[in-house]
Structure formats: structure tokens, C-alpha cells
Enzyme design. Structure first.
Site, short mmCIF file in Angstrom:
data_model
loop_
_atom_site.label_atom_id
_atom_site.label_comp_id
_atom_site.label_asym_id
_atom_site.label_seq_id
_atom_site.Cartn_x
_atom_site.Cartn_y
_atom_site.Cartn_z
N SER A 1 0.81 -1.21 0.00
CA SER A 1 0.00 0.00 0.00
C SER A 1 0.84 1.26 0.00
CB SER A 1 -0.93 -0.01 1.19
OG SER A 1 -0.19 -0.10 2.38
N HIS B 1 -5.33 -3.43 -2.70
CA HIS B 1 -5.03 -2.41 -3.70
C HIS B 1 -4.95 -2.98 -5.11
CE1 HIS B 1 -4.08 0.83 -0.82
NE2 HIS B 1 -3.81 -0.18 -0.04
N LYS C 1 -11.50 0.81 -1.66
CA LYS C 1 -10.61 1.38 -2.66
C LYS C 1 -11.34 1.51 -3.99
CE LYS C 1 -7.41 0.62 0.55
NZ LYS C 1 -7.39 -0.25 1.71
#
Lengths: 508, 404
Positions: A183, A211, A242
Site C-alpha cells: 500500500s 489495492h 478502494k
């Protein structure tokens, strides 16, 4: 008698950083249109959001959340186990299982508790877990609460992982757990290497695609798809906060394992379930992710452009390779000062300091959304050029933003295949030419100074109280910023010398 | 000539070109355009006009320090909402032209459009230089995703705006642009820019009486509506500025090319005007204590600046400053910069009252006249009322546009 609050009352660092105006966290956003937000009354370009596909502001997603709220209310008021499961939850889980090509998937209320619950449920005292040193804190917490044997290998170091795997007794259950996209550093896990080692030593693999999901792979299933190792990975975890523009997490894998987690994970049993709005938003986002691969393509073009631009400017962006592009600053306080200057110049990025990264490797984490425009990106590049030179992070004779922008091209130009530069950075010329020298001799310079002083004197007006306050504050924070940067460095060095405790998860 | 050139400020040591078409440098005939990046470049950028205009009797050299502050992003709040790139054209190492390209985000947001601007255009009379400069500016604007380029703007309608196309016979008044006649040829013929809008400047004599009819009407309106005109209260400056700002931003809202002024900009402008202003010429019209209109007239500082030559000091001595102070007392012209009436009070003749009172105040100060500038060519209402007052159009400025 010791007071448990003593440490809080005596915590000086926070007060100091607040007093100097360098404190960059918990900044309230006052309004947003996705790529530009208003923070502290100032409109800034957001390059610190994980809203990779821009879905949190997509009208379809918003509409779905509103409709779900109207139908089911604002909360489920209970845990999934008892009264907190809606048909929507089951629909989302089914759809996700299909999307991820797994037997079964279950959703948790947040990504953090997904890792926490999953790992604490499937690991027990006899198991050995091998975890990347830079894994997310939620993975560390999950492992800690399971009391298993915890081995941390050096970041993406397969030799180290193999050494640790070898040291484990043959009969122990083994799990390798890693983030897919790290990240903070933005680089990819060496999943192919991990798959090989796992087969060799009989270990299971869990990948945290927080991610990666929605962003990587031809269909957006994450790094596992991107690298073609999906079938070799046993458990895959993802979050909705996200690219899904919602809140929550999912873990998917073999049916029996998922059902075990479903009944054992304390963050499943004892945590209230995802709100109807969050579930509906995630569902709609999933549809869009499946239907609109062009968002991913654009995001790739954007992040490549920015990475190339930073590298051309002379920044160290590490080995990042996705929508997260870290920019190495080095010193922690300099990082805060850089952040502040960026913010004042209209760019919002995230400063990352120890313990999230190694000491001395403080970085400015920038992340991109598929809805950023060329114009915004160019503005970001210009500010990084300007401030990089001001703070002496990049050499003064590094290429200018205009040159760099020219070279990396536009993201909207469909013909231009963005050049992929190798991860080298700009090197300064041997000797600087004289372009920075002022023209004119000493006498000329003296006359100019007199001219300037006369001008100031002629223009002088007694500043109002507010202006005076502002001026004092600005110059003070600039000065103290520089002073603190140096003292903090010394303080840190002294601390390290005394071998006092370091702020790190590293407790081996 | 001798007075203007007494303290030479030249970009290079090369002598000023003769009148008429200058000759190309023999050293290197090609024109190079570069982005201004170093302090030395900026210096050359600022100093170029002093050399180009040397000998022009109408040129008013701006104060060199003022220009520096204007181009300093830290000092000029315009840079908060705009990006500006400055370019220099060099020919054989000599600076021969300059241009600024800019994107004003506030303008684009306010008009919901995508346009860039060029400005600060200065060049020797050479088609090649004009083309090279403009090509660079357009490319810069295009690279920012803009669809059109307009200009010249230094830097917006709240600063100096437009290219002088008619009325080269007299020097410009304070804060109005001036340029040689051949720039018109550059922009229209060489670069093929289209006219976007004309701006008009009027000359209003103060030494003749205003038309009888106007006075009668104005006095009747004043009595009927209960309008009280008072000079600006300098003792209460911050509050007065806030009142004016409100009228300004609401009165100009629908004008072509208008950009709302941010608080910081307004503050900045107000502060720089404070030293210049004569309170008797800053009028506020009130109806029942509520300010509904204002007009701002400032002394034509250019009359004094023309004698100073751009620098306040010579060899470290404040000669320019003393000259400026001395000649400031001899100013006998003014410029009515803005006159704004709040929406519900328009078309009632309040503007006529303000014109009239300004005229009377100017007369008392011994002014011979003043300029009213600028107005949009299609702002019929305003143009007509100025002409009715006895104003005569005597200068035309033009804004050009082109696709990029």
C-alpha cells in the site's frame, strides 16, 4: 502508582508538530468532486485517495446506495450471524465468488476486520505463518491474535522466505500471507516466486488484494490474475473501500474454508454487518468494474505517466508499479514540510513516515484515479518540480516540468503508447553551468538592493493586525520547520545510539 | 527622449534599434524561444520593454520593482488561481521578444469554459519572432487541454487588458496598456488572430461644463430617490473595501470576460491603490444608508511615472523617488476606472450622479480632464451615458482570440 494516562499526557511530539503547523493528519475535507477537494478552505488536487476508479462519486453507485437505504434503512443493527444478514449480502457474496472465480466468498464490514478475522480463524497455535515484513497492519494484527508461530520475511525476498520455510518443522501447517500491491511502496508481491516455494514446502497462500482488486488484471481480479497464478493461490482477500467506492471487505476461497471462517472469525460473529448502502454500492461498483475495463486502462496510463514524470525529474519512486506512486523524501520532518508546501500550492498527497516505512525513508505517497485529467496531472508535476528543487530533493538543474510533461505526453492521446522508462532517475550534470548566476556586477547588485529597499519603503503601509499575525505565523512556521527538522534528526540519532525502543512493528 | 532614456534599463548591452524595421542579428538568424526559468531570464523578461520602447514619446516606463512584484507568485495573489508561463525569444543571444501564456482557473470555472490567455507580449518588428513566440504560447495552452487562446491579457480583466489598436497619439493613462502600432499587424496579419471584443476609452474634459440637461436629470433623480453621495472613508478602509467588493463582483458579473476578484486579490489591489488614491474621487452612493453604487477615479500616475523612467533610485540615490513625489503633485488628469451599480438600482440615473460628482470633485482639484476606461464596445447603456455626459471616444483596445 503508575497512571495509564501518563503517556498520553506527556506525549510531546504531537503538540510540537501541531504548534509548528506541520501536522498533516486528520485533515477534514469540506467538499469534493473526486479529483479536487476543498481542505481548509483551499481547493486542492487530490492525489492521495484510493478511490482508484472514481466510483465513490459515480452517480450509479450513489443512486444504488440511496435506493438500498430507502428499502432496508441505514443499518442492519446486528451481526451477520444473527439478525444482520440481508438478501443483499448474499447476492453480493455470490456475485463476488463468481467474479473472483472461487467457490465461495464472505463479506466483512471493513477490510481491516476481514484480515483480522480470517487469519485469527484459520491459524492456530501449531501453525506457522510467513508474512512479508511490509504487510498491512491488519495482517499483523490477525496473526498476533492467533498465537501461531509468526515468521516475517524480508520484503519480497524469496531467499529469506525459503530460509524460513526450511526452518519450519515438516508437520506444521504453513501459510504464506502477503499483500499483492504494497500500500505504501506501490510495488507488487513476487507471487510467482511465492507460488513456487509454497508448492515446494507444502504451504498455503493467502493474498491481500486490497489495492489490486478492480485495478489489476484483464478483468480486474487483481495481481493474481495479472500474474496468472490465480489457481495456485488458496485464499484471496479484497476490500471495497478502494476501487469499489464503498466500505467493507471480502475473503474468497474453497467452500469449506470460507464456511469455517464464517463461523470462527470473531470479527464476523461479533461485528455489526455491512450497512445496506455499503452493500448496494459495492454491488453496483462490481457491475461497473466488470463492464467498463476502459477505466482500468486509463488508470494505467495515468499512473505510468506520473511515475515516468517523477523519475525524469529525478525523484526516487522505488520499484512501484501500479496506481500508487511513492516519492521518496527521506527525512521525516522534511516530508511534513514538503507536504505542507504541496498543500499550500494546491496538491493533496499523503506523507508516510515511520513506522509505516523504514526510518529515514519517509515518502510522499501519491495515488491516482482514473478520473484525473491531464491538466491536473500536469499541475501536480509542476508543483513537484518546483518544491523538489526548493527542498533540495531533486537537483536544481533537473529537467523542468515543461520538458517532462512534453516527454511523458498526454493520457488522452490514444496513439501515444506511454513510454515505459526503466526505473532510473535523473542524474545531475558534472558541473553546473552558470545559468543561475545573476547578471551584472557587484555595483549593479548593490544598486538593485537599494532600489528594492526604496520600493519597499515607498510602499510601506502599516499592516493590519490580521496581516501581521499571518506574516509572523508564516515566517515562524518556515523557520521552526527547518529547525525542528534538524533537531529531530539529532534527537532520533541520539535515541538510536541509546538503543531505546524504536517505533516499529519490528519486534524480532 | 532625453528624459526618458536618462537611466538606461536595457536587457542587453546592445544599443537600441533605430526607428523602423530593425535589422536581424547577423550572428545567428534563427529565433529561439525558451521558458523563463532563472532569475536572469526573469530579469531580461522584465527589462525588455525598456529597451524596445526607448525613444517612444508615448511610452510610460513602469516601475521596475512593481513589475517584479507583479510577476512574483509569492506577492501577486493572481497566481493562486492561475498558472503562468513566461517565454523569452532570443536571436543570436539577444533578447528580442517575450510572451506570457496563462490559464486562469477562476475564469474557466466562472464561465464554464476552457480557454487560455496570452499576454505581456513585446517583440521587435519581425514576423518570425511573433510567430515563434505565439507558437510557443499556444502550444503551452494547448498542452493544458484548452480549446481557445485569448489575449493580450496582463493578466486578466482586473489588470491591464487588450491591445491598443487606435489612439497612438497620446500616452496611456494609469494601468492601461500601450504598444507600438506594429503589434496590431503582428497579431492580425502575421498571426491571423480574430477580434474577440473591442474595449473603448473615452476622454472626458473637466474644464467645460457638463450638459445642462444631464445636470437637471441627475439632480432630479438625486432628490427623488434620496441618494447620498459621499467620498470613501479612508479611516474605515477595510470595511469600505469590503462594501466596494460586494458591489464590484455583483455589478460586473454579466460582463464579457469578467473574472470575480478573490478576497486576497481585492485586498492586494486595494492596498496598492491606497497610497495613490484621492478620497474625494472615490465616491459611494447610498440609498437609506445602504451602499448601492460606487465609482473609482484615480489620479493619472502615469504623468509622473513618465518622468521617472522606471527606477526609484539612480546609483543608490533616490532621485527617481523624489521625481515621482514632485511630479505627483502636478498631476492634472484622472482615470475613472470603475463605476458599478447594484442590479436593482440600475437604469435610474445613479451613474449620471456619480459622473457628475466626480467631475465636480476633479474640477476642484484642478484637473483638465480624465479618461473613462474601459468599456465594452457592446455595452450600449454605459457608452451612451458617457457620451451624453460629454465623453469622447479616443482610444480603442482589442482582445483577440484563436483556436489552439
Amino acid at each position: 502508582m503508575a497512571d495509564v494516562f501518563k503517556k498520553a499526557y506527556e506525549w510531546r511530539e504531537l503538540k510540537v508538530s501541531r504548534a509548528t503547523g506541520l501536522y498533516p493528519y486528520f485533515k477534514p475535507i469540506e467538499s469534493t468532486n473526486g479529483t479536487e477537494v476543498v481542505v481548509g478552505g483551499r481547493q486542492v488536487i487530490m492525489v492521495g485517495s484510493n478511490n482508484y476508479l472514481g466510483l465513490s462519486l459515480d452517480p450509479r453507485v450513489k443512486e444504488a446506495a440511496i435506493r438500498a437505504t430507502e428499502k432496508y434503512g441505514t443499518s442492519c443493527s446486528g451481526s451477520r450471524l444473527l439478525n444482520g444478514t440481508l438478501d443483499l449480502h448474499l447476492e453480493l457474496e455470490e456475485r463476488l465468488a463468481r467474479f473472483l472465480k472461487r467457490d465461495k466468498a464472505i463479506c466483512f464490514s471493513t477490510g481491516f476486520t476481514t484480515n483480522l478475522g480470517t487469519l485469527s480463524a484459520i491459524l492456530d497455535r501449531k501453525d506457522w505463518v510467513f508474512s512479508d515484513r511490509l504487510n498491512h497492519a491488519s495482517i499483523v494484527e490477525g496473526i498476533r491474535s492467533s498465537y501461531c508461530e509468526h515468521k516475517r520475511y524480508r520484503h519480497n525476498d524469496m531467499a529469506d522466505l525459503e530460509r524460513l520455510l526450511k526452518s519450519a518443522p515438516e508437520e506444521a501447517g504453513k501459510l504464506i500471507v502477503t499483500d499483492s500491491v504494497f500500500s505504501m511502496e506501490g510495488d507488487f508481491a513476487d507471487l510467482r516466486g511465492i507460488v513456487e516455494l509454497a508448492a515446494k514446502y507444502g504451504a498455503r497462500i493467502m493474498v491481500d488484494e486490497a489495492h489490486g482488486i478492480g485495478v489489476l488484471g484483464a478483468h480486474g481480479r487483481g495481481l493474481c490474475e495479472h500474474l496468472g497464478v490465480e489457481e495456485k493461490v488458496d485464499l484471496v482477500m479484497g476490500t471495497f473501500s478502494k476501487s469499489f467506492g464503498s466500505l467493507g471487505g471480502v475473503v474468497a476461497g474453497p467452500k469449506e474454508v470460507i464456511e469455517w471462517i464464517q463461523h470462527r472469525a470473531r470479527s464476523m460473529i461479533f461485528q455489526a454487518s455491512m450497512t445496506p448502502a455499503a452493500v448496494a454500492a459495492a454491488l453496483t461498483s462490481l457491475e461497473i468494474i466488470e463492464k467498463e475495463p476502459e477505466r482500468r486502462e486509463r488508470l494505467w496510463r495515468i499512473s505510468n505517466k506520473m511515475r515516468n514524470a517523477f523519475r525524469l525529474l529525478g525523484y526516487d519512486t522505488g520499484v512501484s508499479d501500479g496506481p500508487v506512486v511513492p516519492v521518496l523524501i527521506g527525512d521525516q520532518v522534511k516530508c511534513f514540510r514538503f507536504w505542507k508546501a504541496l498543500y499550500e500550492n494546491g496538491v493533496f498527497a499523503n506523507p508516510v513516515i515511520p513506522p509505516a516505512v523504514e526510518p529515514g525513508n519517509a515518502l510522499m505517497r501519491t495515488s491516482y484515479m482514473s478520473i484525473h485529467t491531464d491538466e491536473q496531472l500536469n499541475r501536480v508535476i509542476e508543483q513537484f518540480e518546483l518544491l523538489g528543487k526548493k527542498f533540495k530533493i531533486i537537483p536544481e538543474d533537473a529537467p523542468t516540468a515543461a520538458d517532462v510533461i512534453d516527454k511523458v505526453g498526454s493520457i488522452d492521446d490514444p496513439n501515444a503508447e506511454a513510454p515505459r522508462f526503466v526505473a532510473t532517475t535523473y542524474r545531475p550534470a558534472e558541473s553546473r553551468n552558470g545559468t543561475f548566476r545573476r547578471t551584472g556586477g557587484i555595483a549593479q547588485r548593490v544598486f538593485d538592493m537599494v532600489e528594492s529597499a526604496t520600493w519597499r519603503a515607498a510602499n510601506f503601509q502599516i499592516p493590519s493586525r490580521e496581516q501581521l499575525n499571518r506574516m509572523v505565523q508564516e515566517s515562524l512556521s518556515d523557520m521552526t520547520g527547518a529547525v525542528i527538522e534538524r533537531t529531530y534528526k539529532l534527537w532520533e540519532l541520539a535515541n538510536r545510539a541509546r538503543n531505546s525502543r524504536r517505533l516499529s512493528y519490528d519486534d524480532e | 527622449m532625453s528624459e526618458l532614456a536618462q537611466e538606461p534599463i536595457s536587457a542587453e548591452t546592445t544599443p537600441a534599434p533605430d526607428e523602423g524595421r530593425p535589422q536581424k542579428s547577423r550572428r545567428d538568424p534563427s529565433v529561439r524561444v525558451d521558458l523563463v526559468q532563472t532569475p536572469a531570464d526573469l530579469e531580461a523578461f522584465i527589462r525588455l520593454p525598456y529597451r524596445l520602447y526607448a525613444g517612444d514619446p508615448c511610452f510610460v516606463p513602469p516601475l521596475y520593482m512593481e513589475r517584479r512584484d507583479f510577476l512574483d507568485p509569492k506577492k501577486n495573489p493572481f497566481f493562486d488561481h492561475a498558472e503562468v508561463a513566461l517565454f523569452l525569444a532570443r536571436q543570436g543571444g539577444k533578447v528580442v521578444g517575450r510572451i506570457a501564456a496563462l490559464v486562469d482557473r477562476n475564469y474557466n470555472a466562472f464561465h464554464d469554459t476552457k480557454v487560455g490567455w496570452f499576454g505581456m507580449y513585446e517583440a521587435e518588428d519581425d514576423d518570425e519572432i511573433a510567430e515563434a513566440l505565439f507558437a510557443e504560447a499556444t502550444a503551452w495552452v494547448r498542452s493544458r487541454g484548452m480549446l481557445r487562446i485569448l489575449g493580450p491579457a496582463n493578466f486578466s480583466s482586473n489588470h491591464e487588458w487588450g491591445l491598443l489598436v487606435d489612439g497612438f497619439d497620446s500616452p496611456p493613462v494609469v494601468m492601461m496598456p500601450y504598444n507600438p502600432r506594429y503589434y496590431v499587424r503582428h497579431l492580425e496579419e502575421v498571426l491571423g488572430l480574430k477580434k474577440a471584443k473591442d474595449l473603448w476609452a473615452f476622454w472626458m474634459p473637466a474644464n467645460v461644463d457638463p450638459p445642462e440637461k444631464v445636470v437637471r436629470i441627475a439632480e432630479r433623480v438625486r432628490a427623488k430617490e434620496g441618494i447620498v453621495v459621499r467620498p470613501l472613508d479612508m479611516g474605515d478602509f477595510p470595511n469600505e473595501v469590503a462594501r466596494i467588493k460586494e458591489i464590484y463582483n455583483s455589478a460586473w458579473e454579466k460582463n464579457w470576460g469578467f473574472v470575480p476578484v478573490t478576497d486576497k486579490e481585492f485586498d492586494h489591489i486595494a492596498r496598492s491603490m491606497k497610497t495613490l488614491a484621492v478620497p474625494d474621487l472615490l465616491l459611494v452612493a447610498e440609498v437609506k444608508g445602504e451602499p448601492v453604487a460606487f465609482s473609482m477615479t484615480i489620479p493619472d500616475l502615469n504623468q509622473a511615472l513618465a518622468k521617472v523612467g522606471g527606477r526609484l533610485t539612480t546609483f543608490g540615490l533616490p532621485i527617481g523617488l523624489l521625481k515621482l513625489l514632485w511630479y505627483s503633485r502636478k498631476i492634472n488628469r484622472g482615470r475613472l476606472i470603475t463605476l458599478g451599480v447594484k442590479e436593482p438600482y440600475r437604469k435610474r440615473g445613479i451613474d449620471a450622479i456619480l459622473y457628475l460628482d466626480t467631475l465636480r470633485a476633479a474640477r476642484k482639484l484642478g484637473y483638465v480632464g480624465g479618461e473613462i476606461s474601459w468599456t465594452l464596445e457592446d455595452n450600449l447603456l454605459v457608452n451612451r451615458s458617457i457620451e451624453m455626459m460629454g465623453g469622447k471616444r479616443y482610444k480603442t483596445y482589442r482582445i483577440y482570440e484563436a483556436e489552439v
